[in-house]
Design a protein around this motif. Structure first.
Motif, PDB file in Angstrom:
ATOM      1  N   ASP A 437       0.798  -0.954  -0.208  1.00  0.00           N
ATOM      2  CA  ASP A 437      -0.086   0.024  -0.065  1.00  0.00           C
ATOM      3  C   ASP A 437       1.003   1.224  -0.004  1.00  0.00           C
ATOM      4  O   ASP A 437       1.292   1.777   1.138  1.00  0.00           O
ATOM      5  N   GLN A 438       1.107   1.926  -1.136  1.00  0.00           N
ATOM      6  CA  GLN A 438       2.196   2.874  -1.230  1.00  0.00           C
ATOM      7  C   GLN A 438       1.687   4.101  -0.586  1.00  0.00           C
ATOM      8  O   GLN A 438       2.266   4.898  -0.087  1.00  0.00           O
ATOM      9  N   ARG A 439       0.453   4.512  -0.860  1.00  0.00           N
ATOM     10  CA  ARG A 439      -0.093   5.776  -0.119  1.00  0.00           C
ATOM     11  C   ARG A 439      -0.049   5.551   1.295  1.00  0.00           C
ATOM     12  O   ARG A 439       0.537   6.728   1.940  1.00  0.00           O
ATOM     13  N   SER A 440      -0.474   4.611   1.978  1.00  0.00           N
ATOM     14  CA  SER A 440      -0.200   4.498   3.477  1.00  0.00           C
ATOM     15  C   SER A 440       1.390   4.469   3.972  1.00  0.00           C
ATOM     16  O   SER A 440       1.822   5.246   4.946  1.00  0.00           O
ATOM     17  N   VAL A 465      13.485   0.044   1.659  1.00  0.00           N
ATOM     18  CA  VAL A 465      13.067  -0.917   1.069  1.00  0.00           C
ATOM     19  C   VAL A 465      11.783  -0.567   0.061  1.00  0.00           C
ATOM     20  O   VAL A 465      11.649  -0.840  -0.996  1.00  0.00           O
ATOM     21  N   GLY A 466      10.859   0.325   0.852  1.00  0.00           N
ATOM     22  CA  GLY A 466       9.745   0.895  -0.126  1.00  0.00           C
ATOM     23  C   GLY A 466      10.122   1.794  -1.135  1.00  0.00           C
ATOM     24  O   GLY A 466       9.415   1.595  -2.051  1.00  0.00           O
ATOM     25  N   SER A 467      11.058   2.644  -1.039  1.00  0.00           N
ATOM     26  CA  SER A 467      11.591   3.483  -1.690  1.00  0.00           C
ATOM     27  C   SER A 467      11.963   2.639  -3.231  1.00  0.00           C
ATOM     28  O   SER A 467      12.032   3.150  -4.245  1.00  0.00           O
ATOM     29  N   PHE A 468      12.952   1.638  -2.928  1.00  0.00           N
ATOM     30  CA  PHE A 468      13.227   0.775  -4.066  1.00  0.00           C
ATOM     31  C   PHE A 468      12.216   0.077  -4.763  1.00  0.00           C
ATOM     32  O   PHE A 468      12.147   0.052  -6.038  1.00  0.00           O
ATOM     33  N   ILE A 469      11.020  -0.353  -4.061  1.00  0.00           N
ATOM     34  CA  ILE A 469      10.003  -1.194  -4.624  1.00  0.00           C
ATOM     35  C   ILE A 469       9.362  -0.318  -5.612  1.00  0.00           C
ATOM     36  O   ILE A 469       8.772  -0.532  -6.573  1.00  0.00           O
ATOM     37  N   TRP A 470       8.920   0.817  -4.992  1.00  0.00           N
ATOM     38  CA  TRP A 470       8.221   1.755  -6.090  1.00  0.00           C
ATOM     39  C   TRP A 470       8.846   2.942  -6.657  1.00  0.00           C
ATOM     40  O   TRP A 470       8.481   3.868  -7.236  1.00  0.00           O
ATOM     41  N   LYS A 471      10.367   2.796  -6.563  1.00  0.00           N
ATOM     42  CA  LYS A 471      11.298   3.677  -7.269  1.00  0.00           C
ATOM     43  C   LYS A 471      10.797   5.123  -7.062  1.00  0.00           C
ATOM     44  O   LYS A 471      10.889   6.024  -7.609  1.00  0.00           O
ATOM     45  N   ASP A 472      10.526   5.408  -5.714  1.00  0.00           N
ATOM     46  CA  ASP A 472       9.960   7.001  -5.270  1.00  0.00           C
ATOM     47  C   ASP A 472      11.321   7.524  -4.199  1.00  0.00           C
ATOM     48  O   ASP A 472      11.257   6.498  -3.161  1.00  0.00           O
ATOM     49  N   THR A 473      11.915   8.500  -4.627  1.00  0.00           N
ATOM     50  CA  THR A 473      13.075   8.851  -3.725  1.00  0.00           C
ATOM     51  C   THR A 473      12.907   9.811  -2.831  1.00  0.00           C
ATOM     52  O   THR A 473      13.654  10.402  -2.083  1.00  0.00           O
ATOM     53  N   LEU A 497      19.833   6.427  -3.166  1.00  0.00           N
ATOM     54  CA  LEU A 497      19.415   7.301  -3.807  1.00  0.00           C
ATOM     55  C   LEU A 497      20.181   6.985  -5.376  1.00  0.00           C
ATOM     56  O   LEU A 497      19.677   6.706  -6.569  1.00  0.00           O
ATOM     57  N   GLN A 498      21.351   6.771  -5.369  1.00  0.00           N
ATOM     58  CA  GLN A 498      22.392   6.309  -6.477  1.00  0.00           C
ATOM     59  C   GLN A 498      21.786   5.063  -6.995  1.00  0.00           C
ATOM     60  O   GLN A 498      21.825   4.749  -8.215  1.00  0.00           O
ATOM     61  N   VAL A 499      21.395   4.081  -6.175  1.00  0.00           N
ATOM     62  CA  VAL A 499      21.165   2.692  -6.527  1.00  0.00           C
ATOM     63  C   VAL A 499      19.750   2.665  -7.333  1.00  0.00           C
ATOM     64  O   VAL A 499      19.567   2.150  -8.204  1.00  0.00           O
ATOM     65  N   GLN A 530       9.114  -9.617  -3.258  1.00  0.00           N
ATOM     66  CA  GLN A 530       9.220  -8.885  -4.497  1.00  0.00           C
ATOM     67  C   GLN A 530      10.782  -9.460  -4.940  1.00  0.00           C
ATOM     68  O   GLN A 530      11.824  -8.656  -5.214  1.00  0.00           O
ATOM     69  N   TYR A 531      10.651 -10.623  -5.838  1.00  0.00           N
ATOM     70  CA  TYR A 531      11.747 -11.207  -6.418  1.00  0.00           C
ATOM     71  C   TYR A 531      12.500 -10.434  -7.316  1.00  0.00           C
ATOM     72  O   TYR A 531      13.575 -10.496  -7.633  1.00  0.00           O
ATOM     73  N   GLU A 532      11.611  -9.682  -8.522  1.00  0.00           N
ATOM     74  CA  GLU A 532      12.380  -8.879  -9.413  1.00  0.00           C
ATOM     75  C   GLU A 532      12.948  -7.897  -8.955  1.00  0.00           C
ATOM     76  O   GLU A 532      14.132  -7.449  -9.199  1.00  0.00           O
ATOM     77  N   CYS A 533      12.467  -7.047  -7.794  1.00  0.00           N
ATOM     78  CA  CYS A 533      13.207  -6.096  -7.011  1.00  0.00           C
ATOM     79  C   CYS A 533      14.412  -6.562  -6.423  1.00  0.00           C
ATOM     80  O   CYS A 533      15.607  -5.887  -6.475  1.00  0.00           O
ATOM     81  N   TYR A 534      14.268  -7.861  -5.780  1.00  0.00           N
ATOM     82  CA  TYR A 534      15.350  -8.388  -5.376  1.00  0.00           C
ATOM     83  C   TYR A 534      16.347  -8.402  -6.250  1.00  0.00           C
ATOM     84  O   TYR A 534      17.920  -8.265  -5.643  1.00  0.00           O
TER      85      TYR A 534
END
Length: 656
Positions: A437-440, A465-473, A497-499, A530-534
Motif C-alpha cells: 500500500d504505497q499511499r499508506s 525497501v519501500g523506496s526501492f520497490i516503488w522507485k520513489d526517492t 538514491l544512487q542505487v 518482491q523477487y524482481e526487485c530483489y
C-alpha cells in the motif's frame, strides 16, 4: 500462636517492595520490615502492610540487621525475604501445605531454590537457580552470622541441619537495571574488603566473593576466588556444586578446556544423576566438533531431567537452564548446521511448547517454516500452540507475521487482534510494505521522518525497501535532510538514491562498507516476495561479502538451491568466506561426500587455523595419508587440547 513471620531488611526499595509484600498476602501472619536508612517512600509502603516497621542504623553487617528482624518475630515459622524477591501466588497452596504438615525442629532449617531472572525481559531464558536457607522454626537459638551472604547457625557448639525442599523464591535483583540502580557491587565489596583485611574469610566467603566478581563480569578475580573456595572444602556442602560449575564455566570461557574438562570428569561426575554433568560434557564435545557425542550427551541431560521431574525429584543441581533450555538450544543449532532439519524443527517445537511467549523462538520457528511450508500449513501449526481467541496470542502472532513480512500470516491474525491494537509509525510503515500500500507507506514514512525525531536504522530500512520497490526517492531525500549528526544514515540514504537512480557509487568500494545494511534490504525484498526487485537490487550492490551473507542466510532457512547457486558463484571466484566454507564442509560431511568435505574444511582451517571445531570432521573425512598432517596442525594450534581424554582417544584411534 501465629504461624508464619516474614522477616525483611530493606533500604530504598519503593520500586519493588509492594510486589514482594503482595506476594505473601494470604500465607504470612505477620511481616517485620527492618529499614536501614531509606530516603524514599519505602517505609510508607511497608506501613500499608504491617505495623512492625523498625528503623535500624546500618552497621555494614547483614547478619546484625537480619537478627534484629528475627527479634521481633512471633510466628512459629520464619521466612526471610529481600525486597527484590517474591513468591508465586499460584504456589501458595504448596506453602500452606508445608506449614500445616511439617513439624518444626529446633535443629532443622530448610534450603529453598531461588530462581534468578537475569535477562532484560520477562520472557528471556536467562534464568539461574541457587540454594538458600531462608525458612526455619522460630527458636531463639537459630540466628544469622557473617557480615555478608549471612548464614544461619545455632552457635559453634550446636549443629544446624539443612533439608532441601522445593518451595521456590523468585528473584530479579541482578537484572542489569537493578544492579545499576542499587550499586550492589560497591556496597558488597566494601564488606568483603573489610573481612579480607581482618582475615575473616571462610571457604564459603571466598565462594560468595567469587559470585560477586562474576556478577560484575570480573572473571579472573571470580576464578581466583572459586579456586580458593573449592581447594579444601567439604564436597557435601550445599554450595559446593555451584562453586564447581562456576569454576568449570570460567575455565571454559577462558579457553582452558583441558582444565574445564578435567574438573568436569574428575569432580562433576560425582553428580552424574543430574543434567548438569551431561550438558557440560556435551558443550566440550560440541566446541571441539565432536557432534555425535555432543548430541548424545545433550539428549542424556534432557532425559535425566525428565525422569527426575516424573519422580518428583529436584530437577536441577545448580541451574535449570542445564536441564532443558541450553541442551535443546544447542541441539537445534547442531542439527541446523548439519542440515538435519527435521530433528532441528522437532527440538525447536519442544522449546516453543515450553515457552510459547518467547518471541525469539517463535520468530526463528516461523521464519524457517515460512520458507519451507505453505502459509496454510504454518498457520495450522501455530494454531496448535496458540489460542487465537486470546488477544495476547493473536497480537503476538500478528506482530511476528509483520516482522517476517508474511502477508498471509498478517491477514489471518489481523482478524483476531483487538480493534484497538496500537501500532507504532514504524510498524504501520511495515504493514503498508507487507500490504503493498504505497499511499499508506508514504503517510507513515513521513511520520517517521517528522522534524526533530531521531530516525533509527530499523525505520530507515523500511523506508529504503519501500523506496526501492516503488522507485520513489522522496522519503529518502527527506531523510538526508533530517539525518543531522547520524552520518551513517546520511551516507546510506545518498548511496540508496544512487542505487535507485542507476548511478554508480563515486567510490568503488564504498558500497561494501554497508554490507550488513544491503543484506538486510535484500532479505526484506525476498521475504516480501518482491523477487524482481530483489534481483535488481542484488545486481546493483553486489559484493562478495554480500553474496556470502545471502548464501549463508538461505542455507540457514533450507533454501538450498538458491544457497548452492550462490556458493557456486563464490567458488568460481575463489571468494568463499569462512562461514560459507564451514557450511559447505559440514553439509558435504553430513551427506557422506567426504572428499568434498575435506576440500572445504581444509580451506577453512587454512583461512582460520583457530577454528577448533573443524578439526574432528576434517581428520575424520580425510584420506588416511593426509590425516597425520591435520593432526599435526591441530597439535600446533592447540597443544593442550590433545591432552583432553576424548581428544587423545580419538587421535589414538586415528594413529592405529
Amino acid at each position: 500462636m501465629k504461624r508464619l513471620s516474614v522477616c525483611m531488611i530493606v533500604k530504598d526499595e519503593e520500586e519493588l517492595l509492594s510486589r514482594c509484600l503482595d506476594s505473601v498476602q494470604g500465607i504470612a501472619d505477620e511481616i517485620i520490615v527492618v529499614d536501614t536508612g531509606s530516603c524514599d517512600s519505602t517505609k510508607d509502603i511497608a506501613r500499608k502492610y504491617t505495623d512492625k516497621v523498625i528503623e535500624y542504623d546500618w552497621s555494614h553487617d547483614f547478619s546484625a540487621a537480619r537478627n534484629e528482624s528475627l527479634r521481633h518475630a512471633t510466628g512459629q515459622w520464619i521466612l526471610v525475604l529481600d525486597a527484590d524477591e517474591y513468591l508465586s501466588i499460584d504456589e501458595h497452596h504448596e506453602w500452606l501445605q508445608f506449614l500445616e504438615s511439617e513439624p518444626p525442629m529446633n535443629y532443622l532449617a530448610y534450603t529453598l531454590p531461588i530462581i534468578n531472572f537475569t535477562g532484560e525481559k520477562v520472557y528471556d531464558d536467562e534464568i539461574s537457580a541457587s540454594p538458600v536457607t531462608r525458612l526455619f522454626p522460630n527458636y531463639q537459638g537459630i540466628y544469622f552470622e557473617r557480615p555478608i551472604h549471612e548464614q544461619l547457625t545455632r552457635g559453634s557448639d550446636k549443629k544446624l541441619f539443612h533439608k532441601k525442599i522445593d518451595l521456590k523464591i523468585y528473584h530479579t535483583g541482578y537484572q542489569t537495571q537493578r544492579v545499576n540502580e542499587k550499586d550492589k557491587h560497591e556496597r558488597n565489596m566494601s564488606i568483603f574488603n573489610e573481612m579480607m583485611k581482618n582475615q575473616q574469610m571462610s571457604d564459603y566467603d571466598w565462594f560468595t566473593l567469587g559470585n560477586q566478581y562474576r556478577y560484575a563480569q570480573e572473571d579472573q578475580q571470580a576464578l581466583d576466588c572459586y579456586e580458593k573456595a573449592i581447594k579444601d572444602t567439604d564436597t557435601h556442602s550445599v554450595w559446593y556444586p555451584h562453586c564447581l560449575v562456576g569454576l568449570i564455566s570460567l575455565y571454559f570461557k577462558q579457553d582452558r578446556l583441558l582444565l574445564s574438562w578435567k574438573w568436569t570428569e574428575e569432580r562433576l561426575s560425582q553428580f552424574d544423576n543430574y543434567a548438569e554433568y551431561y550438558t557440560l560434557k556435551a558443550i566440550h564435545y560440541e566446541t571441539l566438533g565432536f557432534y555425535p557425542q555432543a548430541i548424545e550427551n545433550y539428549q542424556k541431560a534432557i532425559e535425566i531431567a525428565e525422569v527426575r521431574a516424573e519422580n518428583d525429584q529436584e530437577i536441577w543441581l545448580v541451574d535449570p537452564m542445564y536441564s532443558f533450555e541450553m541442551p535443546v538450544q544447542q541441539l537445534i543449532s547442531i542439527y541446523f548446521s548439519l542440515q538435519d532439519n527435521q530433528k532441528a524443527i522437532y527440538w525447536l517445537s519442544k522449546l516453543l511448547n515450553k515457552n510459547s511467549k518467547n518471541p525469539r523462538v517463535l520468530l526463528k520457528m516461523t521464519d524457517w517454516l515460512s520458507h519451507n511450508e505453505q502459509s496454510g500449513s504454518v498457520i495450522q501449526f501455530l494454531n496448535q500452540i496458540y489460542d487465537t481467541n486470546s488477544k495476547t496470542d493473536s497480537s503476538l502472532l500478528f506482530k511476528i507475521g509483520l516482522a517476517l513480512g508474511q502477508k498471509e500470516l498478517v491477514e489471518h491474525y489481523s482478524e483476531h487482534t483487538p480493534a484497538n491494537l496500537t501500532l507504532s509509525p514504524a510498524e504501520n510503515c511495515r504493514l503498508a510494505l507487507v500490504q503493498l500500500d504505497q499511499r499508506s507507506f508514504n503517510q507513515y514514512g513521513l511520520e517517521l521522518l517528522h522534524e526533530g525525531k531521531e530516525l533509527d536504522l530499523h525505520s530507515w530500512i523500511q523506508i529504503a525497501v519501500g523506496s526501492f520497490i516503488w522507485k520513489d526517492t522522496r522519503l529518502l531525500q527527506k531523510s538526508i535532510g533530517i539525518s543531522g549528526q547520524n552520518t551513517k544514515l546520511g551516507e546510506l540514504s545518498a548511496l540508496m538514491l544512487q542505487v535507485i537512480q542507476d548511478q554508480e557509487p563515486e567510490e568503488g568500494e564504498f558500497a561494501s562498507k554497508y554490507t550488513d545494511e544491503w543484506f538486510t534490504i535484500a532479505k526484506e525484498l525476498f521475504v516480501l516476495k518482491q523477487y524482481e526487485c530483489y534481483d535488481q537490487f542484488v545486481n546493483k550492490v553486489q559484493t562478495t561479502d554480500l553474496v556470502n551473507k545471502l548464501a549463508n542466510y538461505f542455507y540457514s532457512v533450507n533454501r538450498m538451491q538458491i544457497s548452492l547457486d550462490y556458493y557456486s558463484i563464490l567458488l568460481k571466484q575463489e571468494a568463499l568466506d569462512i562461514h560459507s566454507l564451514i557450511n559447505l564442509g559440514l553439509y558435504h560431511s553430513s551427506h557422506g561426500y567426504t572428499k568434498e568435505a575435506v576440500d572445504f574444511l581444509a580451506l577453512a582451517v587454512q583461512m582460520q587455523p583457530k577454528q577448533r571445531g573443524l578439526y574432528y570432521s576434517l581428520i575424520n573425512c580425510a584420506d588416511p595419508t593426509d590425516r597425520e598432517k591435520y593432526v599435526a596442525l591441530f597439535h600446533e594450534e592447540f597443544p593442550d587440547f590433545g591432552k583432553i581424554s576424548f581428544v587423545r582417544e580419538f587421535i589414538g584411534q586415528i594413529h592405529v
